[in-house]
Motif scaffolding. Structure first.
Motif, PDB file in Angstrom:
ATOM      1  N   ASN A 203      66.940 -32.903  63.425  1.00 42.14           N
ATOM      2  CA  ASN A 203      67.189 -31.304  64.005  1.00 42.14           C
ATOM      3  C   ASN A 203      68.304 -31.382  63.079  1.00 42.14           C
ATOM      4  OD1 ASN A 203      67.555 -28.609  64.935  1.00 42.14           O
ATOM      5  ND2 ASN A 203      67.943 -29.155  66.617  1.00 42.14           N
ATOM      6  N   VAL A 204      68.687 -30.661  61.704  1.00 37.62           N
ATOM      7  CA  VAL A 204      69.717 -30.944  61.274  1.00 37.62           C
ATOM      8  C   VAL A 204      70.060 -29.832  61.012  1.00 37.62           C
ATOM      9  CG1 VAL A 204      68.894 -32.225  58.558  1.00 37.62           C
ATOM     10  CG2 VAL A 204      68.217 -29.538  58.861  1.00 37.62           C
ATOM     11  N   ASN A 205      69.527 -28.795  61.808  1.00 38.83           N
ATOM     12  CA  ASN A 205      70.767 -27.822  62.388  1.00 38.83           C
ATOM     13  C   ASN A 205      71.495 -27.604  63.317  1.00 38.83           C
ATOM     14  OD1 ASN A 205      68.203 -26.909  63.343  1.00 38.83           O
ATOM     15  ND2 ASN A 205      68.188 -24.944  62.309  1.00 38.83           N
ATOM     16  N   PRO A 240      63.386 -24.276  65.239  1.00 37.43           N
ATOM     17  CA  PRO A 240      64.328 -22.719  65.151  1.00 37.43           C
ATOM     18  C   PRO A 240      64.738 -22.418  66.261  1.00 37.43           C
ATOM     19  CG  PRO A 240      61.214 -22.843  65.043  1.00 37.43           C
ATOM     20  CD  PRO A 240      61.941 -24.203  65.493  1.00 37.43           C
ATOM     21  N   LYS A 241      64.834 -22.884  66.954  1.00 33.52           N
ATOM     22  CA  LYS A 241      66.439 -22.039  67.712  1.00 33.52           C
ATOM     23  C   LYS A 241      67.732 -21.879  67.692  1.00 33.52           C
ATOM     24  CE  LYS A 241      66.999 -26.029  71.021  1.00 33.52           C
ATOM     25  NZ  LYS A 241      67.821 -26.176  70.224  1.00 33.52           N
ATOM     26  N   ASP A 242      67.047 -23.220  66.720  1.00 32.31           N
ATOM     27  CA  ASP A 242      69.070 -23.579  66.445  1.00 32.31           C
ATOM     28  C   ASP A 242      69.638 -22.757  65.295  1.00 32.31           C
ATOM     29  OD1 ASP A 242      69.683 -25.231  68.455  1.00 32.31           O
ATOM     30  OD2 ASP A 242      68.529 -26.839  67.918  1.00 32.31           O
ATOM     31  N   LEU A 243      68.756 -22.151  64.336  1.00 28.68           N
ATOM     32  CA  LEU A 243      68.387 -21.403  62.784  1.00 28.68           C
ATOM     33  C   LEU A 243      69.646 -20.467  63.475  1.00 28.68           C
ATOM     34  CD1 LEU A 243      67.614 -21.534  60.562  1.00 28.68           C
ATOM     35  CD2 LEU A 243      65.819 -19.717  60.911  1.00 28.68           C
ATOM     36  N   SER A 244      70.826 -20.438  62.782  1.00 30.91           N
ATOM     37  CA  SER A 244      72.244 -19.752  63.739  1.00 30.91           C
ATOM     38  C   SER A 244      71.977 -18.779  61.234  1.00 30.91           C
ATOM     39  CB  SER A 244      72.986 -20.596  62.889  1.00 30.91           C
ATOM     40  OG  SER A 244      73.777 -20.852  61.701  1.00 30.91           O
ATOM     41  N   CYS A 258      68.674 -25.009  47.821  1.00 29.84           N
ATOM     42  CA  CYS A 258      66.679 -24.003  46.907  1.00 29.84           C
ATOM     43  C   CYS A 258      66.411 -23.472  47.961  1.00 29.84           C
ATOM     44  CB  CYS A 258      66.257 -25.776  46.717  1.00 29.84           C
ATOM     45  SG  CYS A 258      65.914 -26.855  45.782  1.00 29.84           S
ATOM     46  N   GLU A 259      65.524 -22.967  47.732  1.00 31.15           N
ATOM     47  CA  GLU A 259      64.604 -21.300  47.340  1.00 31.15           C
ATOM     48  C   GLU A 259      63.639 -21.917  48.812  1.00 31.15           C
ATOM     49  OE1 GLU A 259      65.735 -21.497  45.305  1.00 31.15           O
ATOM     50  OE2 GLU A 259      66.669 -19.277  45.050  1.00 31.15           O
ATOM     51  N   HIS A 260      63.614 -22.848  50.343  1.00 25.80           N
ATOM     52  CA  HIS A 260      62.938 -23.829  50.523  1.00 25.80           C
ATOM     53  C   HIS A 260      63.300 -23.969  52.416  1.00 25.80           C
ATOM     54  CE1 HIS A 260      60.132 -27.063  51.820  1.00 25.80           C
ATOM     55  NE2 HIS A 260      59.378 -26.003  52.997  1.00 25.80           N
ATOM     56  N   ILE A 261      62.622 -23.550  53.319  1.00 28.27           N
ATOM     57  CA  ILE A 261      62.200 -23.589  54.368  1.00 28.27           C
ATOM     58  C   ILE A 261      61.357 -24.387  55.412  1.00 28.27           C
ATOM     59  CG2 ILE A 261      62.919 -21.589  55.913  1.00 28.27           C
ATOM     60  CD1 ILE A 261      65.189 -23.132  57.330  1.00 28.27           C
ATOM     61  N   HIS A 262      61.519 -25.626  55.948  1.00 25.04           N
ATOM     62  CA  HIS A 262      60.324 -26.286  56.767  1.00 25.04           C
ATOM     63  C   HIS A 262      61.150 -25.600  58.368  1.00 25.04           C
ATOM     64  CE1 HIS A 262      57.060 -28.732  57.458  1.00 25.04           C
ATOM     65  NE2 HIS A 262      57.037 -29.111  58.885  1.00 25.04           N
ATOM     66  N   ARG A 278      60.065 -25.481  73.837  1.00 26.17           N
ATOM     67  CA  ARG A 278      60.496 -25.195  72.423  1.00 26.17           C
ATOM     68  C   ARG A 278      61.318 -23.945  72.405  1.00 26.17           C
ATOM     69  NH1 ARG A 278      59.388 -28.440  68.309  1.00 26.17           N
ATOM     70  NH2 ARG A 278      60.016 -26.000  66.840  1.00 26.17           N
ATOM     71  N   ARG A 279      61.854 -23.869  73.626  1.00 22.87           N
ATOM     72  CA  ARG A 279      63.040 -22.780  73.601  1.00 22.87           C
ATOM     73  C   ARG A 279      63.030 -22.028  73.051  1.00 22.87           C
ATOM     74  NH1 ARG A 279      67.361 -27.142  74.985  1.00 22.87           N
ATOM     75  NH2 ARG A 279      65.979 -28.447  73.865  1.00 22.87           N
ATOM     76  N   TYR A 280      61.362 -21.192  72.540  1.00 21.21           N
ATOM     77  CA  TYR A 280      62.174 -19.522  71.677  1.00 21.21           C
ATOM     78  C   TYR A 280      61.099 -19.078  71.573  1.00 21.21           C
ATOM     79  CZ  TYR A 280      59.476 -22.889  68.767  1.00 21.21           C
ATOM     80  OH  TYR A 280      58.404 -23.303  67.651  1.00 21.21           O
ATOM     81  N   THR A 281      60.698 -17.650  71.730  1.00 19.22           N
ATOM     82  CA  THR A 281      59.550 -17.278  72.350  1.00 19.22           C
ATOM     83  C   THR A 281      58.819 -16.577  70.858  1.00 19.22           C
ATOM     84  OG1 THR A 281      60.483 -14.715  72.060  1.00 19.22           O
ATOM     85  CG2 THR A 281      60.465 -16.148  73.980  1.00 19.22           C
TER      86      THR A 281
END
Ligand code: SF4
Length: 446
Positions: A203-205, A240-244, A258-262, A278-281
């Motif tokens: 979870n790199v972010n 997704p929950k940690d994508l600041s 680079c313009e790519h995100i998984h 998952r802790r997001y909606t």
């Protein structure tokens, strides 16, 4: 001293591929060299994965074949590492008696010592303890000659406990590498000709290797962007929950990113996402996608989807299909839910039948194929910047590289282009790759 031969078979994800590179780097210091022919090996290591049921089945069939090899060559040492080794521990040796070594995800650094012990005592060894710190995190991998891209681990483990996932149990809690150590490793890679680095972690972010302003991963990307010689930066995987917002902004601020995100979504129904912990909606997820596309309109977004999670109704599944239609991912990895021992989801009732899971998976995959093909076809006529990585798998007369958005492009060219960044006009598009031609300007320079 005569060198001994090591063969490593890697199963599973990029983290495992990189762990295998670390194992090789470590064993080279103990007098081993890599061989491609398993029959010539003195030491065979199977680096396993247990995230998917299929990967576990592969290990058993692989070990079945190795049993015969050991009968012909009794001095051969066979070891198993990775997640399945962590999970099974000593039970692995009971099940597969030809094994000499089982080492867990926190014990890679002990390998030279463990192998030496087996050589001396010829008794099986099992080491699956968790240590306070993941000692293998700091093992640097030297760039192989001519290698254009490299992985760099920035963190390991996970604190999220998604209800279907074994990673927190098998890889332990999150641990980040210090920023300086990562920067130094990437500088060395750049000195050896590496042009592209992929920063790796479960979870790199949620990377936390810098002193806390809460934007540690964004700060790391900014630092990576300053390293001379590195032309492209990628990362995987993100929660997704940690994508600041700070990380989203990097897609416009860090030129080399680079313009790519998984961005694994897993399901389109809030009810299922909740059961998955998952802790997001879906509202949160759509919001993240909107932000990414606002900052970087041509970003490519890929994802993971699980179908047939326990209790998934037709309505829940339809929400996944609706979500896919709304987002139109560039590509996805999709899976039938498979129960993993020791997870919270394994205790849930209301299982979905295999037959329904198969049907749902097929619907998801055929929808995604339509989206991927249509997105790829939209690129025909575009000029794309390609980092040339290798001779093409399809033809010796072609070379292959990737767009900044992570799509494979094959085109006519020679190996003198490997490692170069060239402009290519896209002429054809398929499901798994694109085809192109060098621009006239590039042809003149070649
Ligand atoms: S974020 Fe969830 S799915 Fe990913 S490694 Fe952690 S627990 Fe597993």
């Amino acid at each position: 001293m005569e060198k001994k031969s090591l063969f490593i078979r890697t199963l599973g994800c990029q983290m495992n591929v990189h762990d295998s590179e670390k194992i090789m780097a470590l064993m080279e210091t103990s007098g081993y060299e890599s061989v491609d022919d398993i029959g010539k090996a003195d030491l065979i290591i199977i680096n396993t994965c247990s995230i998917r049921e299929k990967a576990a089945q592969k290990v058993y069939s692989e070990l079945g074949r190795l049993k015969k090899l050991k009968t012909i060559k009794p001095e051969l040492i066979i070891g198993v590492g990775g997640c399945l080794a962590q999970q099974w521990g000593a039970k692995f040796i009971e099940k597969v008696p030809c094994l000499d070594l089982v080492f867990g995800t926190h014990n890679i650094h002990l390998l030279p010592e463990l192998i030496a012990k087996i050589q001396k005592e010829r008794i099986p060894v099992v080491h699956t303890e968790f240590h306070e710190s993941v000692n293998s995190l700091g093992i640097s991998v030297r760039a192989k000659n001519g290698k254009v891209s490299a992985y760099v681990t920035i963190m390991q483990g996970c604190n999220n406990f998604c209800s279907y996932c074994v990673v927190p149990n098998l890889r332990g809690r999150e641990e980040s590498r210090p920023l300086k150590e990562i920067v130094d490793e990437v500088k060395v890679l750049a000195d050896h000709g590496v042009k592209e680095v992929t920063l790796l972690g479960q979870n790199v972010n949620s990377y936390s290797g810098t002193t806390g302003n809460g934007h540690a991963f964004a700060d790391l990307l900014q630092k990576m962007g300053e390293i001379e010689g590195i032309e492209r930066i990628r990362f995987t995987t993100s929660h997704p929950k940690d994508l600041s917002d700070a990380l989203v902004s990097c897609f416009s601020e860090v030129d080399k990113l680079c313009e790519h995100i998984h961005l694994p979504v897993q399901a389109g129904s809030d009810r299922i996402l909740k059961m998955m912990n998952r802790r997001y909606t879906m509202t949160d997820y759509f919001d993240r996608v909107d932000k990414l596309r606002t900052v970087c309109p041509h970003i490519s977004i890929t994802s993971d989807i699980i179908v047939g999670f326990p209790g998934e109704t037709e309505r829940d599944f339809q929400a996944t299909i609706d979500m896919m239609e709304k987002i139109r991912f560039d590509n996805i990895f999709s899976f039938k839910y498979s129960e993993r021992e020791g997870t919270a989801a394994a205790k849930l009732g209301d299982k979905v039948s295999l037959c329904v899971k198969r049907d749902r998976l097929q619907l998801v995959q055929s929808l995604q194929e339509r989206h991927t093909l249509s997105k790829n076809r939209n690129l025909i006529g575009n000029m794309e910047e390609i980092l040339v990585e290798s001779i093409s798998k399809n033809s010796r007369e072609d070379v292959a590289g990737r767009t900044r958005t992570n799509k494979i492009v094959n085109f006519r060219g020679y190996n003198n282009l490997i490692g170069k960044t060239v402009s290519i006009v896209i002429t054809d598009a398929y499901l798994h790759s694109l085809r192109g031609v060098l621009t006239e300007e590039e042809v003149t320079q070649c």
